[in-house]
Write an enzyme that holds these catalytic residues in place. Structure first.
Site, PDB file in Angstrom:
ATOM      1  N   GLN A 192      -6.539 -12.962  60.762  1.00 23.99           N
ATOM      2  CA  GLN A 192      -6.680 -14.182  59.953  1.00 23.99           C
ATOM      3  C   GLN A 192      -6.000 -15.439  60.507  1.00 23.99           C
ATOM      4  O   GLN A 192      -6.600 -16.513  60.486  1.00 23.99           O
ATOM      5  CB  GLN A 192      -6.155 -13.925  58.525  1.00 23.99           C
ATOM      6  N   LEU A 211     -16.057  -9.188  75.650  1.00 22.88           N
ATOM      7  CA  LEU A 211     -15.438  -9.156  76.976  1.00 22.88           C
ATOM      8  C   LEU A 211     -14.283  -8.173  76.957  1.00 22.88           C
ATOM      9  O   LEU A 211     -13.375  -8.294  76.130  1.00 22.88           O
ATOM     10  CB  LEU A 211     -14.905 -10.567  77.293  1.00 22.88           C
ATOM     11  N   VAL A 255       3.480  -8.780  63.157  1.00 27.64           N
ATOM     12  CA  VAL A 255       3.667  -9.323  61.806  1.00 27.64           C
ATOM     13  C   VAL A 255       2.332  -9.567  61.123  1.00 27.64           C
ATOM     14  O   VAL A 255       1.385 -10.067  61.740  1.00 27.64           O
ATOM     15  CB  VAL A 255       4.468 -10.651  61.876  1.00 27.64           C
ATOM     16  N   GLU A 259       0.642 -11.077  57.204  1.00 28.32           N
ATOM     17  CA  GLU A 259       0.868 -12.069  56.151  1.00 28.32           C
ATOM     18  C   GLU A 259       2.130 -11.832  55.302  1.00 28.32           C
ATOM     19  O   GLU A 259       3.022 -12.669  55.224  1.00 28.32           O
ATOM     20  CB  GLU A 259      -0.368 -12.075  55.240  1.00 28.32           C
ATOM     21  N   ASP A 310      -0.591 -16.497  57.102  1.00 25.65           N
ATOM     22  CA  ASP A 310      -1.714 -16.499  58.048  1.00 25.65           C
ATOM     23  C   ASP A 310      -2.393 -17.858  58.115  1.00 25.65           C
ATOM     24  O   ASP A 310      -2.327 -18.558  59.112  1.00 25.65           O
ATOM     25  CB  ASP A 310      -2.745 -15.450  57.619  1.00 25.65           C
ATOM     26  N   GLY A 346       9.340 -29.601  41.622  1.00 18.00           N
ATOM     27  CA  GLY A 346       9.645 -31.018  41.808  1.00 18.00           C
ATOM     28  C   GLY A 346      10.618 -31.528  40.760  1.00 18.00           C
ATOM     29  O   GLY A 346      11.242 -30.750  40.031  1.00 18.00           O
ATOM     30  N   GLY A 347      10.749 -32.846  40.680  1.00 21.10           N
ATOM     31  CA  GLY A 347      11.706 -33.445  39.760  1.00 21.10           C
ATOM     32  C   GLY A 347      11.221 -33.518  38.318  1.00 21.10           C
ATOM     33  O   GLY A 347      11.976 -33.859  37.416  1.00 21.10           O
TER      34      GLY A 347
END
Ligand code: CAO
Length: 412
Positions: free
Chosen positions: A17, A72, A137, A139, A168, A246-247
């Site tokens: 991914q 390939l 590793v 996600e 990802d 957030g604030g």
């Protein structure tokens, strides 16, 4: 219409991914993305989580639009010869194999830049230099090690991973930015460069407000967290449930008729308090000194949201959105994937698109969320395995006979 990345050729050695999301965006911007896949099997996701027997999965088709595919075997002699020819003809090489895999194939950066000094070589790995540099590793490992899992969910529950693929797709997006910057730099210097993005770093970048809170914590409790004021704070940022990062305080509130996704997220900006209280019939709290300011509300945000929820529960989430958005109150219904897939506005902007595929018929995918006015992203289907092998090899100078030889060698 000419596209932003017309003329840019990408050698796409990505799989699963993180890498494919990066090269898919480059393809939507107009780059010619040549996906290199192991003969016979291809990207492992072609066969993972299949919903139709023997047909490329949605996992693969939704991550590989607008690309060409060649097969390939890069470990065979002939395959290596073809690889080096591709390196000569491409502007960008993108890969997200396990650490060292490309070197083990014999494709070191030293050699690549000798063959094509203008090539931009971009990689996704799990970690940057350090003790875990050689680890594989996926996600959720990145979400756990980048600070997302420790800060997601509720305090009395286990660390939780998010559905958004920030490890990802989030890293893929970061890599796009790096590649585009390197292309601009190359237009001045003529030189390529290495672009590297570690999934842990990308997740941490997306979690930076939590590192902000870690530092604030040393100066006192985090007043906007649900733990405030009655709960205890330790010496690390706790999980804050659905609190706003957030604030401005926010929370998820129940709506009618009470189903699994019948909720709306509501944010109380200071100017939103009065209209909110009017709507819910509590005009008395607009000027009441115990409720009137953000400071006095902070220790009892749970009570504030409980009051609003008494009202939201009497309406559907879209009715609530209709009323509150007209009052300038930021809010948003919890949308299910079913609702998003059917959403007219998202379909109109082609953020959700239907694509025709020769083997699976029509499928739904997410188009390019980045809208360029002079470079529209028309989404075309993902390629079949090796669909463009002959075409691409012919373009880079191989004869029909060369191609037949490579095929009988098993290199393609
Ligand atoms: N021809 C020949 N060999 C090929 C090939 C080709 N076209 N394509 C891949 N291979 C080989 C690789 O060279 C590697 O061989 P070696 O082990 O001998 O080096 C082998 O196939 C397997 O590659 P891999 O180790 O990358 O794959 P894996 O399934 O074992 O691991 C993943 C997958 C994702 C854990 C690992 O690639 C990784 O850590 N990538 C970096 C981080 C990342 O992008 N993670 C996100 C994945 S998206 O969820």
């Amino acid at each position: 219409m000419r596209k932003a990345l017309d003329g840019v050729r990408v050698l796409d050695m990505t799989h699963v991914q993180s890498g494919p999301t990066c090269t898919q965006i480059l393809a939507w911007f107009g780059a010619d993305v040549i996906k290199v896949e192991f003969p016979g099997r291809g990207d492992i996701t072609r066969s993972q989580l299949r919903d139709i027997p023997d047909v490329d999965s949605l996992y693969f088709t939704m991550l590989n639009s607008n690309k060409r595919s060649i097969t390939l075997n890069t470990k065979s002699e002939k395959g290596q010869e073809i690889f080096w020819k591709l390196v000569e003809h491409c502007d960008v090489l993108v890969e997200n194999f396990a650490p060292g895999a490309l070197d083990r194939m014999g494709f070191t950066w030293e050699k690549i830049k000798q063959v094509n000094p203008g090539l931009i070589y971009a990689s996704v790995k799990g970690f940057g230099p350090g003790p875990f540099v050689d680890c594989k590793v996926y996600e959720n490992v990145a979400q756990c090690m980048g600070g997302s899992a420790s800060t997601t969910g509720f305090e009395d529950d286990v660390p939780t991973v998010t559905g958004a693929q920030i490890g990802d797709s989030g890293t893929g997006l970061h890599l796009v930015a790096g590649i585009l910057a390197a292309l601009i730099q190359r237009s001045h210097t003529g030189e390529g460069q290495r672009v590297e993005c570690a999934m842990q770093d990308a997740v941490l970048n997306l979690c930076r407000i939590k590192l902000r809170d870690q530092q604030r914590l040393t100066r006192g409790p985090l007043a906007e967290y649900p733990q405030y004021p009655s709960g205890e704070f330790g010496d690390f940022v706790p999980r804050s449930g659905n609190a706003s990062g957030g604030g401005q305080p926010g929370w998820v509130l129940k709506c009618a008729p009470g189903g699994q996704n019948d909720f709306i997220y509501v944010i109380i900006q200071p100017p939103g308090w009065a209209p909110l209280m009017e709507v819910i019939g509590r005009e008395d709290l607009i000027t009441d000194p115990d409720w009137a300011t953000p400071e006095v509300r902070l220790p009892k945000l749970d009570q504030c949201f409980a009051l609003i929820e008494e009202w939201t529960q009497t309406k559907t989430k879209f009715e609530v959105m209709d009323v509150l958005s007209k009052l300038g109150i930021p809010c948003g219904p919890i949308m299910s994937m079913k609702e998003l897939g059917e959403n007219k506005a998202l379909r109109d902007t082609e953020t959700v698109v239907e694509v025709e595929h020769p083997e699976r018929g029509t499928y739904l995918t997410v188009g390019n969320p980045i809208k360029l006015s002079k470079s529209p992203s028309d989404v075309s289907r993902a390629p079949l395995l090796g669909e463009h092998t002959n075409q691409v090899l012919t373009e880079i100078g191989f004869t029909e006979e060369d191609i037949e030889n490579a095929r009988s060698d098993g290199a393609i």
